[in-house]
Design an enzyme around this catalytic site. Structure first.
Site: not given
Ligand code: PAF
Length: 284
Positions: A37, A61, A150, A153
């Protein structure tokens, strides 16, 4: 660093920044920050004038029986870490603010969301796409930063931004790994020391595939690479494989031959409880 819970207040502050022609970067997160992060935040701080981090454990989610209730949280620690890397605003809404009574709109990206994690977690990517669309509308960033861990994603968000005409550059940031190669993840916090050692098997399997591809210097067949990697994972008692695929990075379609920009992606469960994902590009 400003910590803001209200959507209206967040919009007001960011509108002021836009009036001053600031370039705004958004890092969407669910908190419990690790170096992965922080790397997203550092990238945004370096590339933009103002960095907004959203911290929201998005309930839509998570599927039934998944880890929403126990998802690790550390609000004070997260604020301290974000402040330290130079984040300007942390947007921390409550679920009722994001999904107000009567909320009935979903965003779903077809095609890209169907396979891989989408097959194991029905509805997951619709939850992600819906909340990211809302965050894009609230924050209206110029850039948005997502981790390559991810990878599916990330591709879905690229597609979403393009299809819905968001004037936002979606930037993928390389995976941050522990010294031994384990991909950093908030869910690593669930692992005991023994599980932590065993969880490394997914990275080892991905590395085995990559090594074979580099050594063969020719067109490798994906079936035999996958078989070899699956064997390695299956030898590891406590980890079961959810999927392991070699796909084209652009459309995430499975490939039969390794060629072009392709990537191996996998998911395992450690002791049936802890689901971890990882991936590796199969080119240099
Ligand atoms: O990757 C994540 O932490 C989550 O999927 C996100 C992109 C913040 C959406 O809730």
């Amino acid at each position: 660093m400003i910590v803001c819970r209200s959507i209206a207040e967040t919009r007001k502050i960011i509108a002021g920044w836009h009036r001053e022609s600031e370039v705004v970067g958004l890092v969407p997160t669910m908190g419990f920050f690790h170096d992965g992060h922080l790397e997203l935040m550092r990238t945004s701080v370096t590339r933009t004038g103002k960095t907004v981090v959203s911290l929201f454990v998005n309930p839509t989610q998570f599927g039934p029986g998944e880890d929403l209730e126990v998802y690790p949280r550390d609000f004070d620690g997260d604020c301290a870490k974000a402040r330290e890397v130079g984040v300007d605003l942390m947007f921390c809404p409550e679920p009722d603010d994001i999904y107000r009574t009567g909320h009935s709109t979903e965003v779903s990206v077809t095609g890209l969301a169907a396979g891989l994690c989408g097959a194991d977690r029905p509805g997951h990517f619709t939850g992600v796409a819906t909340v990211v669309t809302k965050l894009f509308n609230i924050v209206q960033p110029n850039y948005a930063f997502f981790g390559e861990k991810d990878f599916q994603q990330l591709r879905i968000i690229h597609q979403l931004a393009r299809d819905l005409d968001f004037p936002i550059w979606v930037v993928g940031v390389p995976i941050v790994r522990e010294d031994d190669g384990l991909a950093m993840s908030s869910r690593n916090a669930y692992l005991s020391d023994k599980e932590r050692r065993e969880a490394l098997v997914l990275y080892k399997a991905l590395m085995l595939i990559k090594q074979q591809v580099l050594d063969s210097q020719g067109r490798s067949e994906t079936d035999s690479l996958i078989r070899m990697a699956v064997e390695l994972i299956e030898k590891n008692g406590s980890c079961s494989l959810e999927y392991l695929s070699i796909v084209d990075e652009k459309d995430l379609e499975k490939l039969s031959i390794v060629e072009g920009r392709c990537r191996a992606l996998g998911a395992i469960r450690v002791n049936q409880r802890i689901r971890l994902i990882d991936n590796l590009a199969l080119y240099n």
